[in-house]
Design a protein around this motif. Sequence first.
Motif: not given
Length: 191
Positions: A158-165
């Motif tokens: 989820s954190l990596e997804q947030g970084v991507t977004q």
Amino acid sequence: MSGNLPVQSVTADYAQRVADDLSANRSDQERVRSELARLQNELVRLEESEQVLTKMQEVLGGTPKQAAKQRKAGKGAAVPAARGSNRKKTAGKAAAGAKRQAPKKTESPKKAGEPTWLELTTAYLGGQSEPRSAAEVAASLTEAHPERTVQVTVVRNSLEQGVTQGRFERSKQGRSVFYSPTAPVSVPSGS
């Protein structure tokens, strides 16, 4: 001897400039190496995430072409609640995989109105004054949401997804990775 003094001064100035330029060059090389290592690590994480998502898709019986057909046909996350439960679950999970929302794949069945892992991590980090590791975020979410099964890998995804977004920034200190919000966030109601 006074005639040599300006030449020595100019030579010393050039020697100092060359030394300064060499130092700046080495510093830039180190910065670029560090950025390259960060990008390589990010690529490895993305490739691992792709493998997990591909396996999920295979387990769900879908292929990338079938998932694309489902999206074009309007199936997926927008399926109304009144439709058949098996069809809804399969379409919802396939859509989640297609959107690369890896955290939804391992969480317990989501109740209506329950925030996603990305929403929970965003809300948590938004209230923090310092960057946090995935383990720290997972521990805090476990304490705040005892009714949900919190896994560090799900939180990290989820954190990596947030970084991507662009919601979070990732920073590295030694071997540890820390996350912080890129901008102030509002806490979703109901959490």
